[in-house]
Design a protein around this motif. Structure first.
Motif, short mmCIF file in Angstrom:
data_model
loop_
_atom_site.label_atom_id
_atom_site.label_comp_id
_atom_site.label_asym_id
_atom_site.label_seq_id
_atom_site.Cartn_x
_atom_site.Cartn_y
_atom_site.Cartn_z
N ASP A 102 12.35 -0.21 15.39
CA ASP A 102 11.63 0.68 16.30
C ASP A 102 10.96 1.85 15.58
O ASP A 102 10.70 2.88 16.19
CB ASP A 102 12.59 1.22 17.37
N ASN A 103 10.66 1.70 14.29
CA ASN A 103 10.12 2.83 13.55
C ASN A 103 8.59 2.93 13.57
O ASN A 103 8.03 3.90 13.11
CB ASN A 103 10.60 2.78 12.09
N GLY A 104 7.92 1.91 14.08
CA GLY A 104 6.47 1.96 14.21
C GLY A 104 5.70 1.77 12.92
O GLY A 104 4.47 1.87 12.92
N LEU A 105 6.38 1.49 11.81
CA LEU A 105 5.70 1.34 10.53
C LEU A 105 5.36 -0.11 10.22
O LEU A 105 4.49 -0.37 9.39
CB LEU A 105 6.58 1.89 9.40
N GLN A 106 6.06 -1.04 10.83
CA GLN A 106 5.88 -2.43 10.49
C GLN A 106 5.00 -3.14 11.51
O GLN A 106 4.71 -2.62 12.58
CB GLN A 106 7.25 -3.12 10.41
N SER A 107 4.58 -4.35 11.16
CA SER A 107 3.77 -5.13 12.07
C SER A 107 4.68 -5.95 12.99
O SER A 107 5.85 -6.14 12.68
CB SER A 107 2.85 -6.07 11.29
N PRO A 108 4.16 -6.43 14.11
CA PRO A 108 4.98 -7.30 14.96
C PRO A 108 5.29 -8.61 14.24
O PRO A 108 4.59 -9.03 13.32
CB PRO A 108 4.08 -7.56 16.18
N PHE A 109 6.36 -9.25 14.67
CA PHE A 109 6.70 -10.57 14.14
C PHE A 109 5.66 -11.59 14.58
O PHE A 109 5.07 -11.49 15.66
CB PHE A 109 8.06 -11.04 14.65
N THR A 110 5.45 -12.59 13.73
CA THR A 110 4.60 -13.74 14.09
C THR A 110 5.22 -15.01 13.55
O THR A 110 6.08 -14.98 12.66
CB THR A 110 3.17 -13.61 13.51
N VAL A 111 4.77 -16.13 14.07
CA VAL A 111 5.01 -17.43 13.46
C VAL A 111 3.98 -17.66 12.36
O VAL A 111 4.29 -18.16 11.28
CB VAL A 111 4.97 -18.55 14.51
N GLY A 112 2.75 -17.27 12.63
CA GLY A 112 1.69 -17.35 11.63
C GLY A 112 0.93 -18.66 11.67
O GLY A 112 1.45 -19.70 12.08
N GLU B 18 0.83 -1.21 0.00
CA GLU B 18 0.00 0.00 0.00
C GLU B 18 0.86 1.26 0.00
O GLU B 18 0.51 2.26 -0.63
CB GLU B 18 -0.94 0.00 1.21
N ARG B 19 1.99 1.20 0.69
CA ARG B 19 2.89 2.37 0.74
C ARG B 19 3.79 2.47 -0.49
O ARG B 19 4.56 3.41 -0.63
CB ARG B 19 3.77 2.29 2.00
N LYS B 20 3.74 1.45 -1.36
CA LYS B 20 4.54 1.42 -2.59
C LYS B 20 6.04 1.52 -2.30
O LYS B 20 6.78 2.26 -2.96
CB LYS B 20 4.10 2.53 -3.55
N LEU B 21 6.46 0.76 -1.32
CA LEU B 21 7.87 0.75 -0.96
C LEU B 21 8.67 -0.09 -1.93
O LEU B 21 8.20 -1.12 -2.43
CB LEU B 21 8.06 0.17 0.46
N THR B 22 9.89 0.32 -2.20
CA THR B 22 10.81 -0.52 -2.98
C THR B 22 11.28 -1.66 -2.07
O THR B 22 11.14 -1.60 -0.84
CB THR B 22 12.03 0.29 -3.42
N PRO B 23 11.86 -2.72 -2.65
CA PRO B 23 12.39 -3.80 -1.81
C PRO B 23 13.39 -3.31 -0.76
O PRO B 23 13.36 -3.75 0.39
CB PRO B 23 13.04 -4.74 -2.82
#
Length: 301
Positions: A202-212, A186-191
């Motif tokens: 610690d930037n607050g932009l990503q989701s927490p880690f999971t095993v899933g 959605e943010r159209k980030l490059t790799p």
């Protein structure tokens, strides 16, 4: 999107600024600053480049299992050598230290974050260094290895990130615990923007880690064949308990993973990621965090 820098990148920039500043010092000031820098560097050096782990035989079952040792190396955060050779030397030292063990460990486990930014040359450099180990290698993925190309190069070099194996009466499970929800499309980030965002922690932009959920289902199926008194050791990169969310020292579905492991008499979980020695216990599960070959975090949690 604002530019976010990982703490490792900030440290590298500060280091380069320090060396630029040294060029302008007179001899007396240079010697004084050099002595202080040497002391600081000594304080930031991990006391061991690897962790030897001894697994004892199960005495309650009449010694049915066999005692053995394996070595654990983790979190080397390799840049290409011309960018940062100190981290390269740290991994080389770890490999030499393990190779000098007598007797040799049954195997060596690498705990993730072999690369810093998941780049092909970083991962290939790490793979070449690890090939020098005398003992067989088992390996786990970390977030720094994965989010540039979503694990393509890592899997090409090392295979599937989720697997299990049995060794001398112990069942080992290896999980990819650094799965994140898609915050980049959605943010159209490059790799590389995606990779640096994950590396920042610690930037607050990503989701927490999971095993899933897919891996949790796999884990249930993998363990279904084992009796409740089986000896189980789990490797995960992030801790499988909720340690400190602002730094993503955290696995969001840790409670669900713990529930799967709860029926066993005793389980050991060994993790990297936090760059410090940690111990914890939740019910029947004993958690151990291990040092990094790159740098230790300079604070306790």
């Amino acid at each position: 999107m604002a530019a976010y820098k990982s703490v490792e990148t900030k440290y590298m920039e500060e280091r380069q600024e320090l060396f630029r500043g040294l060029k302008n010092l007179d001899r007396r000031s240079f010697l004084k600053v050099s002595a202080a820098a040497a002391g600081a560097a000594a304080g930031l050096t991990a006391p061991h480049s690897f962790a030897p782990v001894t697994v004892a035989a199960d005495q309650e079952k009449g010694g049915e299992g066999q005692s053995f040792r394996f070595a654990y190396i983790s979190d080397s955060h390799l840049y290409e050598r011309h960018v940062n050779d100190r981290f390269v030397r740290g991994l080389l030292r770890a490999v030499d230290d393990v190779n000098n063990l007598d007797p040799q460990p049954d195997f060596v486990f690498y705990g993730g974050d072999l690369a810093q930014l998941g780049q092909v040359k970083e991962l290939e450099l790490g793979a070449e260094i690890l090939k020098n180990l005398k003992a067989p290698l088992k390996i786990m993925v970390g977030e720094h290895d994965w989010y540039l190309d979503m694990g393509q190069k890592w899997q090409e070099l090392f295979g599937e990130p989720t697997y299990s194996f049995d060794h001398k009466g112990v069942h080992f499970v290896v999980l990819n615990s650094v799965v994140e929800e898609d915050f980049w499309t959605e943010r159209k980030l490059t790799p590389m923007q995606r990779m640096k965002t994950v590396a920042g922690l610690d930037n607050g932009l990503q989701s927490p880690f999971t095993v899933g959920e897919p891996q949790r289902k796999w884990l249930e199926q993998d363990l279904a064949k084992l009796p409740d008194d089986a000896r189980v050791i789990v490797f995960s990169h992030s801790p499988l308990y909720k340690l400190y969310k602002p730094w993503n020292f955290w696995t969001d579905d840790a409670d669900e993973v713990q529930a799967i492991l709860r029926r066993f008499k005793q389980v050991v979980v060994i993790h990297g990621h936090t760059h410090q020695l940690l111990t914890n216990r939740i019910g029947n599960i004993y958690f151990h965090g291990v040092l990094s070959t790159a740098w230790p975090w300079p604070y306790d949690l």
